[in-house]
Design a protein around this motif. Structure first.
Motif, PDB file in Angstrom:
ATOM      1  N   GLU A   1       0.906  -1.142   0.103  1.00 10.91           N
ATOM      2  CA  GLU A   1      -0.050   0.021   0.157  1.00 10.91           C
ATOM      3  C   GLU A   1       0.915   1.129   0.147  1.00 10.91           C
ATOM      4  O   GLU A   1       1.883   1.288   0.823  1.00 10.91           O
ATOM      5  CB  GLU A   1      -0.994  -0.043   1.171  1.00 10.91           C
ATOM      6  N   LEU A   2       0.350   2.087  -0.944  1.00 10.32           N
ATOM      7  CA  LEU A   2       1.262   3.318  -0.769  1.00 10.32           C
ATOM      8  C   LEU A   2       0.404   4.758  -0.772  1.00 10.32           C
ATOM      9  O   LEU A   2      -0.690   4.676  -1.121  1.00 10.32           O
ATOM     10  CB  LEU A   2       1.872   3.332  -2.272  1.00 10.32           C
ATOM     11  N   ASP A   3       0.921   5.649  -0.066  1.00 14.47           N
ATOM     12  CA  ASP A   3       0.402   7.006   0.091  1.00 14.47           C
ATOM     13  C   ASP A   3       0.756   7.653  -1.099  1.00 14.47           C
ATOM     14  O   ASP A   3       2.007   7.689  -1.500  1.00 14.47           O
ATOM     15  CB  ASP A   3       0.644   7.814   1.252  1.00 14.47           C
ATOM     16  N   VAL A   4      -0.202   8.325  -1.934  1.00 13.80           N
ATOM     17  CA  VAL A   4       0.257   9.245  -3.026  1.00 13.80           C
ATOM     18  C   VAL A   4      -0.228  10.341  -2.840  1.00 13.80           C
ATOM     19  O   VAL A   4      -1.306  10.782  -2.266  1.00 13.80           O
ATOM     20  CB  VAL A   4      -0.461   8.375  -4.232  1.00 13.80           C
TER      21      VAL A   4
ATOM     22  N   ARG B   1       9.854   5.169  -1.747  1.00 12.14           N
ATOM     23  CA  ARG B   1       9.732   4.131  -0.768  1.00 12.14           C
ATOM     24  C   ARG B   1      10.736   3.247  -1.160  1.00 12.14           C
ATOM     25  O   ARG B   1      11.312   2.545  -0.092  1.00 12.14           O
ATOM     26  CB  ARG B   1       8.311   3.818  -0.439  1.00 12.14           C
TER      27      ARG B   1
ATOM     28  N   ALA C   1       5.873   7.381  -5.786  1.00 10.74           N
ATOM     29  CA  ALA C   1       5.828   6.994  -4.564  1.00 10.74           C
ATOM     30  C   ALA C   1       6.457   5.499  -4.214  1.00 10.74           C
ATOM     31  O   ALA C   1       7.146   5.300  -3.382  1.00 10.74           O
ATOM     32  CB  ALA C   1       4.355   6.938  -4.159  1.00 10.74           C
ATOM     33  N   LEU C   2       6.397   4.859  -5.228  1.00  7.92           N
ATOM     34  CA  LEU C   2       7.104   3.325  -5.159  1.00  7.92           C
ATOM     35  C   LEU C   2       8.376   3.685  -5.389  1.00  7.92           C
ATOM     36  O   LEU C   2       9.110   3.003  -4.311  1.00  7.92           O
ATOM     37  CB  LEU C   2       6.523   2.692  -6.269  1.00  7.92           C
TER      38      LEU C   2
ATOM     39  N   VAL D   1       1.955   7.121  -8.771  1.00 11.35           N
ATOM     40  CA  VAL D   1       2.297   6.044  -8.111  1.00 11.35           C
ATOM     41  C   VAL D   1       3.546   5.291  -8.202  1.00 11.35           C
ATOM     42  O   VAL D   1       4.252   5.169  -7.170  1.00 11.35           O
ATOM     43  CB  VAL D   1       1.265   4.865  -8.553  1.00 11.35           C
TER      44      VAL D   1
END
Length: 99
Positions: free
Chosen positions: A22-25, A41, A37-38, A34
């Motif tokens: 799960e990612l916060d965008v 992280r 953010a990926l 996306v």
């Protein structure tokens, strides 16, 4: 929260145990947001999904969501509402080639 499914080889590289993350965008959920953010992280994934200079996806990577191939969509097009709401995952898939 955006749900993202990664292929096994990218999970191994990033040392991710689960098939889905799960990612916060920030801002409007788009493919670019996306992937940004990926890569923030999991910096070891930079350059594996898209070219860092051109920001274009790599030839053997495909993007899917809601049973649609989003691979050729503009990177700043909004993701389907079900993906943006976290109801459906955004899939990054290693394409296959051969004959």
């Amino acid at each position: 929260m955006i749900r993202v499914v990664l292929p096994a080889h990218l999970r191994t590289l990033a040392k991710i145990a689960d098939r889905e993350i799960e990612l916060d965008v920030d801002g409007r959920p788009t493919q670019r947001a996306v992937l940004d953010a990926l890569e923030t992280r999991y910096p070891m994934l930079r350059g594996t999904i898209r070219n860092q200079e051109t920001q274009l996806r790599r030839a053997f990577i495909r993007f899917f969501a809601c049973e649609e191939d989003l691979s050729n969509e503009p990177p700043d097009a909004p993701l389907p509402p079900a993906v943006a709401a976290g109801e459906q995952p955004y899939l990054i898939v290693g394409a296959m080639a051969g004959g």
